[in-house]
Design a protein around this motif. Structure first.
Motif, PDB file in Angstrom:
ATOM      1  N   ASN A   1       0.766  -1.150  -0.034  1.00 52.76           N
ATOM      2  CA  ASN A   1       0.015  -0.147   0.170  1.00 52.76           C
ATOM      3  C   ASN A   1       0.845   1.206   0.223  1.00 52.76           C
ATOM      4  O   ASN A   1       1.505   1.766   0.897  1.00 52.76           O
ATOM      5  N   THR A   2       0.963   1.689  -1.223  1.00 52.04           N
ATOM      6  CA  THR A   2       1.856   2.922  -1.448  1.00 52.04           C
ATOM      7  C   THR A   2       1.460   4.206  -0.626  1.00 52.04           C
ATOM      8  O   THR A   2       1.993   4.842  -0.294  1.00 52.04           O
ATOM      9  N   ASN A   3       0.150   4.336  -0.354  1.00 50.33           N
ATOM     10  CA  ASN A   3      -0.555   5.430   0.237  1.00 50.33           C
ATOM     11  C   ASN A   3      -0.268   5.376   1.643  1.00 50.33           C
ATOM     12  O   ASN A   3       0.016   6.474   2.383  1.00 50.33           O
ATOM     13  N   ILE A   4      -0.110   4.296   2.566  1.00 48.26           N
ATOM     14  CA  ILE A   4       0.216   4.219   3.795  1.00 48.26           C
ATOM     15  C   ILE A   4       1.757   4.290   3.844  1.00 48.26           C
ATOM     16  O   ILE A   4       2.295   5.040   5.067  1.00 48.26           O
ATOM     17  N   GLU A   5       2.584   3.918   3.138  1.00 48.20           N
ATOM     18  CA  GLU A   5       3.986   4.133   2.962  1.00 48.20           C
ATOM     19  C   GLU A   5       4.520   5.616   2.907  1.00 48.20           C
ATOM     20  O   GLU A   5       5.214   6.116   3.765  1.00 48.20           O
TER      21      GLU A   5
ATOM     22  N   LYS B   1      -3.598   1.183  13.572  1.00 49.55           N
ATOM     23  CA  LYS B   1      -2.790  -0.005  13.971  1.00 49.55           C
ATOM     24  C   LYS B   1      -1.729  -0.508  12.807  1.00 49.55           C
ATOM     25  O   LYS B   1      -0.579  -0.457  12.988  1.00 49.55           O
ATOM     26  N   GLU B   2      -2.229  -0.155  11.789  1.00 50.78           N
ATOM     27  CA  GLU B   2      -1.578  -0.603  10.308  1.00 50.78           C
ATOM     28  C   GLU B   2      -0.471   0.224  10.194  1.00 50.78           C
ATOM     29  O   GLU B   2       0.784   0.005   9.988  1.00 50.78           O
ATOM     30  N   LEU B   3      -0.805   1.513  10.468  1.00 54.25           N
ATOM     31  CA  LEU B   3       0.144   2.694  10.357  1.00 54.25           C
ATOM     32  C   LEU B   3       1.159   2.682  11.422  1.00 54.25           C
ATOM     33  O   LEU B   3       2.305   2.868  11.273  1.00 54.25           O
ATOM     34  N   THR B   4       0.780   2.244  12.638  1.00 47.52           N
ATOM     35  CA  THR B   4       1.930   2.290  13.902  1.00 47.52           C
ATOM     36  C   THR B   4       2.909   0.781  13.439  1.00 47.52           C
ATOM     37  O   THR B   4       3.951   1.085  13.844  1.00 47.52           O
TER      38      THR B   4
ATOM     39  N   TYR C   1       5.291   2.289  10.931  1.00 45.26           N
ATOM     40  CA  TYR C   1       6.153   3.056  11.578  1.00 45.26           C
ATOM     41  C   TYR C   1       7.225   2.379  12.192  1.00 45.26           C
ATOM     42  O   TYR C   1       8.155   2.753  12.054  1.00 45.26           O
ATOM     43  N   PHE C   2       6.911   1.264  12.885  1.00 44.35           N
ATOM     44  CA  PHE C   2       8.015   0.536  13.641  1.00 44.35           C
ATOM     45  C   PHE C   2       8.750  -0.371  12.862  1.00 44.35           C
ATOM     46  O   PHE C   2       9.643  -1.185  13.403  1.00 44.35           O
ATOM     47  N   GLY C   3       8.117  -0.912  11.889  1.00 42.11           N
ATOM     48  CA  GLY C   3       8.655  -1.877  10.997  1.00 42.11           C
ATOM     49  C   GLY C   3       8.418  -3.269  11.360  1.00 42.11           C
ATOM     50  O   GLY C   3       9.296  -4.234  11.099  1.00 42.11           O
TER      51      GLY C   3
END
Length: 430
Positions: free
Chosen positions: A2-6, A88-91, A94-96
């Motif tokens: 998902n390039t948007n979330i990246e 949750k997915e964003l977090t 963020y932490f990989g």
């Protein structure tokens, strides 16, 4: 991907001041597996405050602490063009890594643990061990030993526990003792496997629990291990582990050990290794009393004084309770003789005497280890350490109560050499 979330992740990762927000999100996931409600940032730096106020421009933070509503953060994402992003997915991005809730971590850990014990059971199922023993041993490990931190070295840990289980079973069904080197060779093909170190310590710990063995916690780790092994029919150090004696006859099922009777005949003192004591079934003394002393020089002085004058029986523990000493004292306590034990009047000496009394009961009488002797004779000029004095707290025998109080007050040791004349007089008058 998902390039948007990246893209959204990159916006926040470019500015380290946002780390604190995502750390709070991470904590919420760990605690509840959800990101909702609000987060609290206590006393942020001016730089962090400026960044967050810039992000949430429609909020007016009046207090020193920042209370951030999760819904407000979501509205910011929408305004930035990221309306479909899950926090949750964003977090996680963020932490990989995937952030797990504590409950999920526990579930996954339990699965790993159960797999570990399933593998341990599989290893035993190919052996000849009885099912009831396998079950008992695995429960013992699970409840009393298992270290979750060892799961990273799972195969090595499984092998150690397997070998220990096989060794315990071997001793569980055995009728005769075995030397530890031969036990190691028999179970692992390595005679030194259980000698010492982590593997030997693990076997000691598991044997102690399995056989319900109690040992004096004041002993050194080596002495504890020797006692556990001895009670588990494992022989360790049976040659250099010895007790020095004079005037004590030893008998096996085959009869008297003539070597010691010859020593007595020639009025010589002698060392008795544990290797000889393991087959002794009976002992005889030259008189109705046995005198045990801690100090080697005191022992020699008594021996030299009485060897030509009086038939007596003496033992020297050499400042410690080797297993050989305990075995001989145990044999003596079964006979109709009185045992007198004298040691240095210090915490270690009283501790050893207390241990002998606990193991042998009323057959052992404290000999000149009392307040009268302590008060009468010269004390060492160096104070007893606090650590050493603390050992006296574990001694519950009321016969030592007054002595212990005085020793804690004076904090000086009184050694056997000081009252050697009293010991000689006592033997002469008995």
């Amino acid at each position: 991907m998902n390039t948007n979330i990246e893209k959204c992740v990159n916006i926040f990762k470019k500015d380290k001041r946002y780390d604190i927000i995502f750390e709070k999100f991470k904590k919420k996931i760990s605690n509840t597996d959800k990101i909702e409600g609000s987060i609290l940032i206590k006393n942020p730096t001016k730089d962090i405050r400026r960044a967050i106020e810039g992000l949430l421009y429609f909020k007016n933070f009046k207090s020193q602490d920042l209370h951030i509503n999760v819904d407000d953060f979501k509205r910011v994402l929408v305004e930035l063009g990221y309306e479909d992003i899950d926090l949750k997915e964003l977090t996680n991005r963020y932490f990989g890594k995937v952030i797990l809730s504590n409950e999920e971590k526990k579930k996954r850990e339990n699965i790993v643990i159960e797999n570990f014990f399933s593998k341990l059971r599989e290893k035993f199922e190919n052996s000849l061990l009885k099912e009831e023993f396998i079950k008992q041993y695995i429960e013992l490990v699970r409840e009393n030993y298992f270290d979750k931190g060892k799961l990273k070295e799972q195969e090595e840990e499984l092998q150690k526990l397997y070998y220990c289980g096989m060794a315990i079973y071997d001793r569980f069904i055995a009728e005769t003792p075995i030397k530890i080197a031969f036990l190691g060779e028999k179970i692992t093909k390595d005679p030194h496997y259980f000698d010492k170190g982590i593997k030997g310590n693990l076997l000691v710990k598991l044997l102690k629990i399995f056989n319900n063995i109690e040992v004096d916690e004041n002993l050194s780790e080596t002495e504890k291990a020797q006692e556990v092994f001895y009670q588990s029919k494992i022989e360790v150090n049976t040659i250099s582990n010895y007790v020095t004696a004079f005037g004590i006859r030893l008998f096996t099922k085959a009869g008297e050990i003539k070597a010691y009777s010859e020593f007595i005949k020639d009025k010589f003192l002698y060392n008795i290794p544990l290797e000889h004591l393991k087959n002794v079934v009976k002992v005889e003394t030259q008189c109705s009393s046995v005198f045990i002393v801690e100090n080697e020089m005191v022992f020699v002085r008594l021996y030299e004084h009485f060897r030509e004058k009086k038939d007596i029986s003496l033992i020297c523990t050499s400042g410690q309770l080797r297993l050989a000493s305990l075995v001989l004292i145990d044999l003596l306590s079964k006979e109709n003789c009185q045992i007198y034990y004298s040691g240095d009047i210090d915490p270690e000496g009283i501790g050893i005497l207390n241990r002998v009394i606990e193991k042998s009961g009323n057959r052992v009488i404290p000999w000149r280890v009392n307040l009268e002797t302590y008060s009468k004779y010269e004390k060492n000029e160096n104070p007893i350490s606090e650590i050493s004095l603390k050992k006296l707290d574990s001694i519950k025998d009321t016969r030592f109560a007054d002595l212990i109080l005085a020793m804690k007050d004076i904090q000086r040791a009184c050694y056997q050499e000081s009252f050697i004349k009293e010991l000689i007089n006592d033997i002469e008058n008995l």
